[in-house]
Write a protein that holds these residues in place. Sequence first.
Motif, PDB file in Angstrom:
ATOM      1  N   VAL A 192      28.853   9.677 -44.986  1.00 36.76           N
ATOM      2  CA  VAL A 192      28.290   9.975 -44.013  1.00 36.76           C
ATOM      3  C   VAL A 192      26.652   9.933 -44.378  1.00 36.76           C
ATOM      4  O   VAL A 192      26.756  10.770 -45.223  1.00 36.76           O
ATOM      5  N   SER A 193      25.544   9.151 -43.374  1.00 29.02           N
ATOM      6  CA  SER A 193      24.622   8.921 -43.032  1.00 29.02           C
ATOM      7  C   SER A 193      24.222  10.859 -42.213  1.00 29.02           C
ATOM      8  O   SER A 193      24.506  11.218 -41.837  1.00 29.02           O
ATOM      9  N   LEU A 194      23.078  11.112 -43.063  1.00 29.50           N
ATOM     10  CA  LEU A 194      22.695  12.525 -42.475  1.00 29.50           C
ATOM     11  C   LEU A 194      22.454  11.822 -41.192  1.00 29.50           C
ATOM     12  O   LEU A 194      21.901  12.646 -39.368  1.00 29.50           O
ATOM     13  N   VAL A 195      21.800  10.487 -40.648  1.00 29.38           N
ATOM     14  CA  VAL A 195      21.103  10.780 -39.723  1.00 29.38           C
ATOM     15  C   VAL A 195      22.342  10.521 -38.712  1.00 29.38           C
ATOM     16  O   VAL A 195      22.236  11.280 -37.478  1.00 29.38           O
ATOM     17  N   GLU A 196      23.485  10.540 -39.317  1.00 26.97           N
ATOM     18  CA  GLU A 196      25.174  10.252 -37.906  1.00 26.97           C
ATOM     19  C   GLU A 196      25.030  12.038 -37.722  1.00 26.97           C
ATOM     20  O   GLU A 196      25.391  11.891 -36.717  1.00 26.97           O
ATOM     21  N   MET A 197      24.667  12.662 -38.992  1.00 29.06           N
ATOM     22  CA  MET A 197      24.480  14.761 -38.916  1.00 29.06           C
ATOM     23  C   MET A 197      24.159  15.250 -37.476  1.00 29.06           C
ATOM     24  O   MET A 197      24.436  15.750 -37.112  1.00 29.06           O
ATOM     25  N   ILE A 198      22.313  14.432 -37.504  1.00 31.21           N
ATOM     26  CA  ILE A 198      21.798  14.657 -37.383  1.00 31.21           C
ATOM     27  C   ILE A 198      22.257  15.509 -35.486  1.00 31.21           C
ATOM     28  O   ILE A 198      21.754  16.530 -34.857  1.00 31.21           O
ATOM     29  N   PRO A 199      22.956  14.917 -33.983  1.00 31.15           N
ATOM     30  CA  PRO A 199      23.447  14.935 -33.271  1.00 31.15           C
ATOM     31  C   PRO A 199      23.777  15.983 -33.561  1.00 31.15           C
ATOM     32  O   PRO A 199      23.509  17.527 -32.679  1.00 31.15           O
ATOM     33  N   THR A 200      24.527  16.560 -34.386  1.00 31.45           N
ATOM     34  CA  THR A 200      25.655  17.530 -34.303  1.00 31.45           C
ATOM     35  C   THR A 200      24.514  18.960 -34.977  1.00 31.45           C
ATOM     36  O   THR A 200      25.074  20.031 -34.694  1.00 31.45           O
ATOM     37  N   ILE A 201      24.623  18.453 -35.510  1.00 33.79           N
ATOM     38  CA  ILE A 201      23.378  19.463 -36.453  1.00 33.79           C
ATOM     39  C   ILE A 201      22.780  20.416 -34.609  1.00 33.79           C
ATOM     40  O   ILE A 201      22.753  21.791 -34.765  1.00 33.79           O
ATOM     41  N   ILE A 202      21.835  19.788 -33.985  1.00 33.38           N
ATOM     42  CA  ILE A 202      20.899  20.426 -33.805  1.00 33.38           C
ATOM     43  C   ILE A 202      21.964  20.917 -32.631  1.00 33.38           C
ATOM     44  O   ILE A 202      21.308  21.656 -31.455  1.00 33.38           O
ATOM     45  N   ALA A 203      23.583  20.169 -31.760  1.00 33.50           N
ATOM     46  CA  ALA A 203      23.915  20.772 -31.256  1.00 33.50           C
ATOM     47  C   ALA A 203      25.041  22.239 -31.997  1.00 33.50           C
ATOM     48  O   ALA A 203      24.577  23.529 -30.906  1.00 33.50           O
ATOM     49  N   ALA A 204      24.911  22.294 -32.859  1.00 31.86           N
ATOM     50  CA  ALA A 204      25.455  23.259 -33.683  1.00 31.86           C
ATOM     51  C   ALA A 204      24.287  24.242 -33.346  1.00 31.86           C
ATOM     52  O   ALA A 204      24.738  25.602 -33.484  1.00 31.86           O
ATOM     53  N   VAL A 205      22.882  24.562 -33.449  1.00 29.14           N
ATOM     54  CA  VAL A 205      22.632  25.463 -33.495  1.00 29.14           C
ATOM     55  C   VAL A 205      21.879  25.805 -31.729  1.00 29.14           C
ATOM     56  O   VAL A 205      22.027  26.719 -31.690  1.00 29.14           O
ATOM     57  N   ILE A 206      21.543  24.677 -31.276  1.00 31.04           N
ATOM     58  CA  ILE A 206      21.240  25.242 -29.894  1.00 31.04           C
ATOM     59  C   ILE A 206      22.917  26.525 -29.404  1.00 31.04           C
ATOM     60  O   ILE A 206      22.356  26.895 -28.859  1.00 31.04           O
ATOM     61  N   LEU A 207      24.210  25.732 -29.757  1.00 34.02           N
ATOM     62  CA  LEU A 207      25.294  26.448 -29.467  1.00 34.02           C
ATOM     63  C   LEU A 207      25.369  27.896 -30.028  1.00 34.02           C
ATOM     64  O   LEU A 207      25.553  28.873 -29.352  1.00 34.02           O
ATOM     65  N   SER A 208      25.102  27.841 -31.025  1.00 30.62           N
ATOM     66  CA  SER A 208      25.165  28.990 -32.139  1.00 30.62           C
ATOM     67  C   SER A 208      23.994  30.204 -31.457  1.00 30.62           C
ATOM     68  O   SER A 208      24.891  31.543 -30.817  1.00 30.62           O
ATOM     69  N   ILE A 209      23.539  29.833 -31.002  1.00 29.40           N
ATOM     70  CA  ILE A 209      21.888  30.932 -30.480  1.00 29.40           C
ATOM     71  C   ILE A 209      22.322  31.006 -28.626  1.00 29.40           C
ATOM     72  O   ILE A 209      22.449  32.313 -28.010  1.00 29.40           O
ATOM     73  N   LEU A 210      23.200  30.271 -27.522  1.00 33.42           N
ATOM     74  CA  LEU A 210      23.742  30.169 -26.342  1.00 33.42           C
ATOM     75  C   LEU A 210      24.502  30.912 -26.424  1.00 33.42           C
ATOM     76  O   LEU A 210      24.417  31.314 -25.962  1.00 33.42           O
ATOM     77  N   MET A 211      25.332  30.666 -27.392  1.00 34.58           N
ATOM     78  CA  MET A 211      26.655  31.698 -27.822  1.00 34.58           C
ATOM     79  C   MET A 211      25.931  33.805 -27.909  1.00 34.58           C
ATOM     80  O   MET A 211      26.909  34.101 -27.342  1.00 34.58           O
ATOM     81  N   LEU A 212      24.880  33.196 -28.775  1.00 30.70           N
ATOM     82  CA  LEU A 212      25.027  34.701 -28.830  1.00 30.70           C
ATOM     83  C   LEU A 212      23.619  35.820 -27.526  1.00 30.70           C
ATOM     84  O   LEU A 212      23.922  37.010 -27.400  1.00 30.70           O
ATOM     85  N   TYR A 213      23.265  34.557 -26.799  1.00 29.27           N
ATOM     86  CA  TYR A 213      22.472  35.132 -25.363  1.00 29.27           C
ATOM     87  C   TYR A 213      24.143  35.848 -24.535  1.00 29.27           C
ATOM     88  O   TYR A 213      23.774  36.121 -23.973  1.00 29.27           O
ATOM     89  N   ILE A 214      24.901  34.434 -24.099  1.00 22.40           N
ATOM     90  CA  ILE A 214      26.235  34.846 -23.033  1.00 22.40           C
ATOM     91  C   ILE A 214      26.941  35.448 -23.752  1.00 22.40           C
ATOM     92  O   ILE A 214      27.181  36.696 -22.544  1.00 22.40           O
ATOM     93  N   THR A 215      27.107  36.215 -24.689  1.00 22.79           N
ATOM     94  CA  THR A 215      28.050  36.971 -25.418  1.00 22.79           C
ATOM     95  C   THR A 215      26.957  38.698 -24.959  1.00 22.79           C
ATOM     96  O   THR A 215      27.687  39.646 -24.801  1.00 22.79           O
ATOM     97  N   PHE A 216      25.911  38.379 -24.919  1.00 25.19           N
ATOM     98  CA  PHE A 216      24.867  39.469 -24.788  1.00 25.19           C
ATOM     99  C   PHE A 216      25.007  40.430 -23.027  1.00 25.19           C
ATOM    100  O   PHE A 216      25.376  40.970 -23.144  1.00 25.19           O
ATOM    101  N   LEU A 217      24.835  38.892 -22.598  1.00 31.48           N
ATOM    102  CA  LEU A 217      24.866  39.626 -21.076  1.00 31.48           C
ATOM    103  C   LEU A 217      25.926  39.733 -20.780  1.00 31.48           C
ATOM    104  O   LEU A 217      25.922  41.123 -19.959  1.00 31.48           O
ATOM    105  N   PHE A 218      27.807  39.502 -21.757  1.00 29.54           N
ATOM    106  CA  PHE A 218      28.761  39.791 -20.952  1.00 29.54           C
ATOM    107  C   PHE A 218      28.637  41.102 -21.184  1.00 29.54           C
ATOM    108  O   PHE A 218      29.201  42.027 -20.365  1.00 29.54           O
ATOM    109  N   VAL A 219      27.914  41.358 -22.421  1.00 28.19           N
ATOM    110  CA  VAL A 219      28.919  42.925 -23.117  1.00 28.19           C
ATOM    111  C   VAL A 219      27.700  44.238 -22.746  1.00 28.19           C
ATOM    112  O   VAL A 219      28.903  45.087 -22.693  1.00 28.19           O
ATOM    113  N   HIS A 220      26.475  43.786 -22.749  1.00 28.44           N
ATOM    114  CA  HIS A 220      25.640  44.420 -21.837  1.00 28.44           C
ATOM    115  C   HIS A 220      25.522  44.763 -20.427  1.00 28.44           C
ATOM    116  O   HIS A 220      25.590  46.172 -20.536  1.00 28.44           O
ATOM    117  N   LYS A 221      25.407  44.019 -19.915  1.00 24.93           N
ATOM    118  CA  LYS A 221      25.388  43.803 -18.585  1.00 24.93           C
ATOM    119  C   LYS A 221      27.060  43.885 -17.930  1.00 24.93           C
ATOM    120  O   LYS A 221      27.003  45.109 -16.866  1.00 24.93           O
TER     121      LYS A 221
END
Length: 313
Positions: A62-91
Motif C-alpha cells: 500500500v502506498s502512503l498516498v492511498e492512506m492519507i484520506p483515511t488517516i485524515i478522516a480517522a483523526v477527525i472522527l476521533s476528535i468528533l466523537m470526543l465532543y459528541i460524547t461529551f455533549l451527550f454525557v454532560h448535557k
Amino acid sequence: MNQMIEIAYSNLLSPMILFFLIGIIAVIVNSDLKVPNAFYSGYTMIILFTIGIKGGVELRHVSLVEMIPTIIAAVILSILMLYITFLFVHKLFAYSVVDSWAVSAHYGSVSAVTFIAGMAFLDKIDVFYEAYMSAILVIMEGPAIILAIIMYKLYLQKQGTEQQNPNASIGHVVKEAFFGKSIFLLLGGIFIGFVAHEDGLLLIRPLFGDLFYGILCIFLLHMGMIATQSIQQMKNIKLISFLFAFLVPIIGGTIGILTGQMIGLSLGGSFILAVLTGSASYIAAPAAIDQAIPEANSGIYLGSALVSHCHLI
C-alpha cells in the motif's frame, strides 16, 4: 434477506460470541472460574502482535498516498466523537464535567478488541477490507485521550483547583496514549510485519497466526467475565444513566460508515471504520485516565466502555 438472516445467525453462534456468553454466565452463576493474570498478559500480547504483524505485511503493498484520506478522516472522527460524547454525557445525562471528559476520552479513542471482532467477522464471510486498517486503529487510539486530558486541565485551571500531579503531565499522558502496552505492541507488530523476511514470518506463523482465533476466544471469555463484574459493581447507578453507552456507538458507527463511503473505502473498509468510530477504548484510555484524571469515577468510564463493547459485539 435470507442471506442476511443466515449471516446474523452464524455470527451469533460463532465460537467468539459463545465464549463471551460463557464468560457472562460464569459470573452470573458465581462460578469460581478465573483467568490467571500472567496468562491474560501473555495472550493479550499474542493477539496485539498478530494484528500488527498482519497489518505490517499488508502495508508493503500500500502506498502512503492511498492512506492519507483515511488517516485524515480517522483523526477527525476521533476528535468528533470526543465532543459528541461529551455533549451527550454532560448535557443530556448530567454527569459532572470531570466524569464527562473521562468518559469522552474512551469513546473518542478506539477498542482493539472490538476491531478484532469486526475484522474476524469480515474474514469469516469473506468480505474485502483495506489492509492498512490496523494502522488506522493505532492512529485513532491516542488523539482523543490527549485532547480530553488537556480539556480537563483547562477546566481545572478555570476553576482554580489544579493540583500538581507528575502522572497528569502532558508528557506522561502522551507516553501512556501513544506508547502504552497496547499501542507499543501494535506498532511493534506492524514494524516486524513490514520489514521482516517472508521466510522468517513463516517460522512464527504457528503462534502469531494459526492460533489467533483460539486465543481470541479465551480473551473474549475473560472479557465477558470482566464486563459482567463491572456492571454488577455499579449498584448505585441507575441503568438509564448508561443509556448513552448504547446510543453513542450507534451514532459513531453511522458517522463512520458514511465517512468511509465518502472517502472511497470498500464496503469492508467502511465497516471497519464504523466499528472503530463506534467503539470505546478499555485498555489504553483507562490506563491514561486513571493517572491523569484520578477524580473521575472509574466505574462509569470503564463500565460504559465495556457495555458498549458488549453492544457492538
